[in-house]
Write a protein that holds these residues in place. Structure first.
Motif, PDB file in Angstrom:
ATOM      1  N   GLY A  75     -37.541   9.290  13.290  1.00 40.74           N
ATOM      2  CA  GLY A  75     -36.417  10.208  13.457  1.00 40.74           C
ATOM      3  C   GLY A  75     -35.962  10.361  14.894  1.00 40.74           C
ATOM      4  O   GLY A  75     -36.212   9.498  15.733  1.00 40.74           O
ATOM      5  N   LEU A  76     -35.320  11.489  15.154  1.00 38.17           N
ATOM      6  CA  LEU A  76     -34.692  11.707  16.461  1.00 38.17           C
ATOM      7  C   LEU A  76     -35.707  12.137  17.513  1.00 38.17           C
ATOM      8  O   LEU A  76     -36.767  12.670  17.205  1.00 38.17           O
ATOM      9  CB  LEU A  76     -33.619  12.794  16.349  1.00 38.17           C
ATOM     10  CG  LEU A  76     -32.535  12.582  15.300  1.00 38.17           C
ATOM     11  CD1 LEU A  76     -31.579  13.753  15.325  1.00 38.17           C
ATOM     12  CD2 LEU A  76     -31.799  11.278  15.531  1.00 38.17           C
ATOM     13  N   ARG A  79     -37.653  15.749  17.664  1.00 39.16           N
ATOM     14  CA  ARG A  79     -37.503  16.519  16.432  1.00 39.16           C
ATOM     15  C   ARG A  79     -38.528  16.150  15.366  1.00 39.16           C
ATOM     16  O   ARG A  79     -38.454  16.625  14.243  1.00 39.16           O
ATOM     17  CB  ARG A  79     -36.087  16.354  15.858  1.00 39.16           C
ATOM     18  CG  ARG A  79     -34.984  16.486  16.884  1.00 39.16           C
ATOM     19  CD  ARG A  79     -35.016  17.804  17.620  1.00 39.16           C
ATOM     20  NE  ARG A  79     -34.139  17.773  18.795  1.00 39.16           N
ATOM     21  CZ  ARG A  79     -34.258  18.577  19.832  1.00 39.16           C
ATOM     22  NH1 ARG A  79     -35.223  19.477  19.885  1.00 39.16           N
ATOM     23  NH2 ARG A  79     -33.429  18.493  20.841  1.00 39.16           N
ATOM     24  N   TYR A  83     -39.188  17.472  11.116  1.00 39.78           N
ATOM     25  CA  TYR A  83     -39.196  16.703   9.851  1.00 39.78           C
ATOM     26  C   TYR A  83     -40.552  16.845   9.176  1.00 39.78           C
ATOM     27  O   TYR A  83     -40.650  17.000   7.960  1.00 39.78           O
ATOM     28  CB  TYR A  83     -38.903  15.219  10.092  1.00 39.78           C
ATOM     29  CG  TYR A  83     -37.712  14.984  10.983  1.00 39.78           C
ATOM     30  CD1 TYR A  83     -36.497  15.624  10.735  1.00 39.78           C
ATOM     31  CD2 TYR A  83     -37.786  14.151  12.097  1.00 39.78           C
ATOM     32  CE1 TYR A  83     -35.406  15.442  11.571  1.00 39.78           C
ATOM     33  CE2 TYR A  83     -36.694  13.967  12.928  1.00 39.78           C
ATOM     34  CZ  TYR A  83     -35.516  14.616  12.667  1.00 39.78           C
ATOM     35  OH  TYR A  83     -34.439  14.441  13.490  1.00 39.78           O
TER      36      TYR A  83
ATOM     37  N   ILE B  57     -31.441  23.247  15.139  1.00 36.74           N
ATOM     38  CA  ILE B  57     -31.938  21.865  15.100  1.00 36.74           C
ATOM     39  C   ILE B  57     -33.130  21.787  14.154  1.00 36.74           C
ATOM     40  O   ILE B  57     -33.240  20.879  13.325  1.00 36.74           O
ATOM     41  CB  ILE B  57     -32.326  21.395  16.519  1.00 36.74           C
ATOM     42  CG1 ILE B  57     -31.085  21.350  17.411  1.00 36.74           C
ATOM     43  CG2 ILE B  57     -32.997  20.023  16.460  1.00 36.74           C
ATOM     44  CD1 ILE B  57     -31.391  21.052  18.881  1.00 36.74           C
ATOM     45  N   GLY B  61     -33.552  19.939  10.538  1.00 36.14           N
ATOM     46  CA  GLY B  61     -34.705  19.023  10.524  1.00 36.14           C
ATOM     47  C   GLY B  61     -35.638  19.309   9.359  1.00 36.14           C
ATOM     48  O   GLY B  61     -36.085  18.387   8.666  1.00 36.14           O
ATOM     49  N   ILE B  64     -34.059  17.999   6.209  1.00 38.92           N
ATOM     50  CA  ILE B  64     -34.123  16.539   6.076  1.00 38.92           C
ATOM     51  C   ILE B  64     -35.506  16.126   5.580  1.00 38.92           C
ATOM     52  O   ILE B  64     -35.632  15.329   4.632  1.00 38.92           O
ATOM     53  CB  ILE B  64     -33.774  15.877   7.432  1.00 38.92           C
ATOM     54  CG1 ILE B  64     -32.264  15.980   7.686  1.00 38.92           C
ATOM     55  CG2 ILE B  64     -34.239  14.425   7.463  1.00 38.92           C
ATOM     56  CD1 ILE B  64     -31.833  15.581   9.091  1.00 38.92           C
ATOM     57  N   TYR B  85     -26.359  20.891  15.061  1.00 36.47           N
ATOM     58  CA  TYR B  85     -26.672  20.010  13.922  1.00 36.47           C
ATOM     59  C   TYR B  85     -26.264  18.566  14.200  1.00 36.47           C
ATOM     60  O   TYR B  85     -26.730  17.647  13.530  1.00 36.47           O
ATOM     61  CB  TYR B  85     -25.906  20.453  12.678  1.00 36.47           C
ATOM     62  CG  TYR B  85     -26.446  21.632  11.913  1.00 36.47           C
ATOM     63  CD1 TYR B  85     -27.546  22.361  12.342  1.00 36.47           C
ATOM     64  CD2 TYR B  85     -25.845  22.022  10.713  1.00 36.47           C
ATOM     65  CE1 TYR B  85     -28.014  23.450  11.617  1.00 36.47           C
ATOM     66  CE2 TYR B  85     -26.308  23.099   9.983  1.00 36.47           C
ATOM     67  CZ  TYR B  85     -27.393  23.818  10.435  1.00 36.47           C
ATOM     68  OH  TYR B  85     -27.842  24.879   9.707  1.00 36.47           O
ATOM     69  N   GLU B  87     -26.624  15.829  15.937  1.00 30.95           N
ATOM     70  CA  GLU B  87     -27.443  14.619  15.951  1.00 30.95           C
ATOM     71  C   GLU B  87     -28.117  14.393  14.586  1.00 30.95           C
ATOM     72  O   GLU B  87     -28.220  13.273  14.101  1.00 30.95           O
ATOM     73  CB  GLU B  87     -28.484  14.733  17.077  1.00 30.95           C
ATOM     74  CG  GLU B  87     -29.098  13.406  17.469  1.00 30.95           C
ATOM     75  CD  GLU B  87     -30.180  13.565  18.541  1.00 30.95           C
ATOM     76  OE1 GLU B  87     -30.590  14.695  18.835  1.00 30.95           O
ATOM     77  OE2 GLU B  87     -30.615  12.531  19.067  1.00 30.95           O
ATOM     78  N   ASN B  88     -28.561  15.502  13.978  1.00 33.87           N
ATOM     79  CA  ASN B  88     -29.211  15.361  12.671  1.00 33.87           C
ATOM     80  C   ASN B  88     -28.222  15.087  11.541  1.00 33.87           C
ATOM     81  O   ASN B  88     -28.624  14.588  10.486  1.00 33.87           O
ATOM     82  CB  ASN B  88     -30.038  16.615  12.352  1.00 33.87           C
ATOM     83  CG  ASN B  88     -31.481  16.475  12.840  1.00 33.87           C
ATOM     84  OD1 ASN B  88     -32.064  15.389  12.764  1.00 33.87           O
ATOM     85  ND2 ASN B  88     -32.051  17.554  13.324  1.00 33.87           N
ATOM     86  N   PHE B  91     -28.453  11.607  11.504  1.00 35.36           N
ATOM     87  CA  PHE B  91     -29.684  11.234  10.783  1.00 35.36           C
ATOM     88  C   PHE B  91     -29.396  11.161   9.281  1.00 35.36           C
ATOM     89  O   PHE B  91     -29.723  10.166   8.605  1.00 35.36           O
ATOM     90  CB  PHE B  91     -30.765  12.290  11.065  1.00 35.36           C
ATOM     91  CG  PHE B  91     -32.134  12.015  10.484  1.00 35.36           C
ATOM     92  CD1 PHE B  91     -32.314  11.576   9.182  1.00 35.36           C
ATOM     93  CD2 PHE B  91     -33.270  12.230  11.256  1.00 35.36           C
ATOM     94  CE1 PHE B  91     -33.583  11.346   8.656  1.00 35.36           C
ATOM     95  CE2 PHE B  91     -34.556  12.002  10.745  1.00 35.36           C
ATOM     96  CZ  PHE B  91     -34.695  11.562   9.425  1.00 35.36           C
ATOM     97  N   THR B 229     -33.921   6.349  11.001  1.00 34.99           N
ATOM     98  CA  THR B 229     -32.614   6.701  11.568  1.00 34.99           C
ATOM     99  C   THR B 229     -32.103   5.641  12.522  1.00 34.99           C
ATOM    100  O   THR B 229     -30.993   5.759  13.027  1.00 34.99           O
ATOM    101  CB  THR B 229     -32.680   8.021  12.363  1.00 34.99           C
ATOM    102  OG1 THR B 229     -33.631   7.865  13.405  1.00 34.99           O
ATOM    103  CG2 THR B 229     -33.071   9.171  11.506  1.00 34.99           C
TER     104      THR B 229
END
Lengths: 444, 376
Positions: A75-76, A79, A83, B57, B61, B64, B85, B87-88, B91, B229
């Motif tokens: 993922g990012l 973050r 998740y 964020i 997250g 997700i 939000y 960037e996600n 995703f 991603t």
């Protein structure tokens, strides 16, 4: 922690996808050592690989999940812990492991703190090589002071973050610090991934591409630093606390979640067309709940209604204004540029009310608290009715005023207001009904 | 006939519950907070999870992670939270995550006006993350549509394995109004995402035709699953192979474009011989409907299009409504974001007038009526 289970599931001898080897890391990089130690720890767990999720952050460490036969989520940056938390919340029996770098501890520091505080049952392995490897050896929040990195060519002037202490002080169930060369690394990782709560292992290692050449760093220097920094090594925190997802599951849900309740129109209103009402008062006068009673009473009387509220960012002080439209026909536009009825109950509502009053014509009705009447003596064509609020408790003012105008303007029957007040105001029904009765005090 | 007096927020919560939503994470922000408060009361008694995250964020997250573990997830925020939000959202597009995102618009930019009505996020939800990939967004104008379009958002998110936006606004979400409770009932359970058969090999991102949606398999289920991603191949492994990269990117566009006819949702109220078409959405559509009714009372033939599916732009429905029309009036609480899209589909000779308001007040029916009458 359940072992590998299910029909036909054998505990694998390795969790590494050997077809994909070798690892893509630089010669001498510590990442491969840590992944091997993680694999050895996973082998000890005997968990079904389908019940394991490896979540990777960004950087060289982000390449790691694809070498495992377990589930993977890449993922990012920063973050990964969020998740992992979502996965653990959704299926608390999963083994969820986060692999992140020292860089991720900066951009994702917030999430580390909160996951530790909640004690989410995930294990975070920090691949700490003191700098950003993938992007060219920049300073990270874990870079030791004085170190040369590509973004601190004169030496790092910053104090490094103690990630173990940070999560430990905030409630982590397990925190440990060690190096990629530690023969007991796999044991610490095993303890982290079998901890029933939030666990973090800060694993010091070598970035042979950048940190080692820039700082004449070596294995000996690393091991010496681990001893000399004064930072505790090994398991630095072990704590027994209820794991978050279990605490959440064991919590008795509050009996809220009020379903949308049907209202049976059993009263009648004589209203022939739409009427717009604005109540301008102060916080504490229960203006908004009074408007809501009017709205529901209107619906009980076979009318359509809308209610918009306006209040400042402050809570128990300042103005409180509600706009209500009641109509025999469905309502489209909900704005009220000039109300049919304007009720001014407190000085906090005056500035808005004065603007509104200017737009009202002779057919408009302006109900104003006695002390505020001088402020409306000019600039409005509306017919003025004087209210006396001093004999009412502050909390009764809004509803008493609503009841008065409902009666005088023939909006809805008072009985409908009483039923609306009783319905949905548990504990304060009688107070509300008394406020409706107190409408007569407003005009005495 | 029984009635109810509810806010749009209550309708969204009910719509989510009836869609089988069993995971919600959010962060307090006016005017989306009532949805958070509704969900933390509605989900736990039904076995779902609804929590407040440490920031926006984390909220998206969590959603997700949960969505890829077979939960039906929703989050709600407003402009400042949408910024976080961003960037996600990328995703969710890239990793094909089914997710409902409610944007309760308030006045921007930045913190703007927390309780000030605005419709400034229409292009923001469309272009709110890097890469320029298409999204689905639905816009309600009242509590009943809040309910219906929330259910539709879940249907589409599950079907497309994609983020779907409910582009609501402060007025629609926080205003209480009369609804017919019979209209707040879903036609049936939301169709779950297509899952891969438990036996046999599984490719996390396998598809044949570009528009096909990859079969889903949850973390913890019968397969080993790889969520990625970064640019990935069908197995979810990182790739820079130009052929695979292009195939992936074209797929992410094609699956949304192919669904456009089913997404399209426009309430057309066409008038025989109308020379004027009014186009609006969200709270402004309520004023537009009042204005069209008044114009007709004055003898004008005027058509009305209330756009419920703003993205992909409902080109077919709007084009149909354009037949014979000389003038268009587009009403919205911004400087002309839907108007841009309408202008793309009009033909030469069809003139577009925008009715826009950015002072924090609602567009009045009178302002739209004036625009209609001036067109003559």
């Amino acid at each position: 922690m359940k072992p590998a289970s299910g029909p036909g599931v054998e505990a694998p001898g390795t969790y590494i996808d050997e077809r994909r080897l070798p690892y893509p890391f630089c010669p001498g990089c510590g990442h491969g050592r840590i992944l091997d130690a993680l694999n050895a720890a996973l082998v000890r767990t005997r968990r079904d690989p389908r019940r394991v999720v490896i979540v990777t952050d960004i950087g060289c460490v982000g390449l790691s999940d694809q070498y495992f036969l377990t589930n993977g989520l890449h993922g990012l940056h920063g973050r990964s812990v969020t998740y992992a938390t979502g996965i653990k919340l959704a299926d608390p029996d999963l083994t969820v492991i986060v692999l992140m770098g020292d860089g991720g501890c900066g951009i994702g520091a917030n999430h580390l703190v909160h996951a530790a505080r909640r004690n989410v049952g995930i294990a975070v392995l920090v691949f700490n090589n003191f700098n950003f490897g993938m992007t060219g050896g920049q300073q990270s929040p874990l870079t030791p002071p004085g170190s040369v990195t590509s973004s601190t060519p004169a030496g790092n002037p910053e104090f490094p973050m103690d990630v173990c202490a940070t999560v430990a002080v905030n409630g982590a169930a397990f925190a440990a610090r060690t190096s990629a060369f530690d023969p007991a690394l796999s044991d610490l990782i095993y303890e982290a991934i079998t901890t029933d709560g939030f666990a973090l292992v800060d694993i010091w290692e070598l970035c042979t591409a950048y940190f080692v050449p820039n700082n004449r760093f070596s294995r000996q220097a690393l091991e010496q630093a681990l001893k000399q920094t004064g930072l505790p090594a090994g398991a630095v925190a072990r704590r027994t606390r209820t794991e978050y997802t279990r605490a959440l599951r064991d919590q008795a849900p509050s009996p809220g979640g009020a379903p949308i309740r049907a209202i049976e129109p059993r009263y009648k209103s004589a209203l022939a067309g739409p009427r717009s009402i604005i109540l301008a008062g102060a916080a504490g006068q229960k203006v908004r709940s009074a408007a809501s009673v009017l709205g529901r009473a209107a619906v009980m009387s076979g009318l359509y209604a809308t209610q918009r509220d306006d209040y400042p960012v402050t809570v128990m002080t300042g103005h409180s204004i509600s706009e209500v439209i009641v109509s025999p026909q469905p309502i489209g536009y909900t704005g009220i540029p000039a109300p049919d009825v304007l009720v001014v109950l407190a000085r906090e509502g005056v500035p808005r009310a004065r603007r509104l009053a200017c737009g009202m014509g002779p057919e408009g009705r302006l109900y104003v608290e006695r002390s505020l009447v001088p402020q409306f003596s000019a600039g409005t064509k509306a017919r003025v009715h004087v209210l006396s609020t001093e004999r009412l408790g502050k909390r009764s003012t809004g509803l008493a005023a609503v009841a008065l105008i409902a009666e005088q303007e023939r909006l809805v029957p008072v009985e409908a207001l009483e039923e609306a007040a009783r319905d949905g105001h548990r504990g304060v029904e009688e107070e509300m009904v008394r406020a409706i009765a107190a409408r007569k005090l407003l005009v005495q | 006939m029984s009635r109810a007096f509810i806010t749009g927020a209550q309708a969204i919560v009910q719509g989510a519950v009836d869609s089988g939503c069993d995971f919600y994470a959010g962060y307090p922000i006016t005017p989306a907070t009532p949805i958070l408060l509704g969900m933390v009361r509605a989900l736990p008694p039904r076995g779902g999870i609804a929590i407040q995250a440490e920031d926006e964020i984390a909220a998206i997250g969590f959603c997700i992670g949960a969505a890829m573990t077979n939960r039906r997830a929703m989050t709600a925020t407003s402009g400042p939270g949408m910024s976080l939000y961003s960037e996600n959202i990328g995703f969710a597009i890239m990793a094909e995550v089914p997710l409902v995102i409610v944007d309760v618009q308030r006045m921007g930019p930045a913190t703007g006006g927390a309780t000030t009505p605005a419709q400034g996020d229409l292009q923001f939800v469309r272009w709110g993350t890097s890469g320029g990939f298409p999204v689905v967004a639905l816009a309600p104008e009242n509590a009943e549509q809040c309910y219906r379009l929330t259910v539709k958002a879940f249907e589409l998110a599950e079907r497309l394995r994609a983020p779907v936006f409910l582009l609501a606004d402060k007025e629609v979400v926080m205003t209480a109004e009369t609804v017919d409770p019979e209209r707040l009932k879903s036609a049936g359970p939301v169709t779950p995402r297509r899952t891969a058969p438990p036996e046999g090999p599984y490719l996390s991102y396998g598809f044949d035709r570009p528009e096909d949606v990859p079969a889903f398999s949850p973390f913890g289920g019968p397969h080993v699953v790889r969520v990625n991603t970064s640019t990935h191949d069908e197995g979810g492994y990182l790739t820079k192979d130009p052929a695979k990269v292009e195939r992936l990117n074209r797929h992410l566009v094609a699956k949304i474009e192919a669904a456009a006819p089913d997404v399209e949702d426009v309430a057309l109220d066409l008038q025989e011989g109308a020379d004027t078409l009014v186009v609006s959405y969200g709270v402004s559509a309520r004023s537009a409907a009042d204005a069209v009714r008044e114009a007709r009372r004055l003898g004008r033939a005027v058509s009305l299009a209330v756009v419920h599916s703003v993205w992909p732009f409902p080109k077919a429905a709007i084009t149909r409504a354009l037949a014979g029309v000389l003038h268009l009036v587009v009403a919205e609480l911004n400087f002309g974001q839907l108007r841009l899209e309408v202008e793309r589909v009009v033909e030469a000779g069809q003139r577009v007038t925008g009715v826009h308001r950015v002072d924090g007040e609602l567009i009045t029916p009178g302002a739209i009526l004036q625009a209609i009458l001036q067109q003559a």
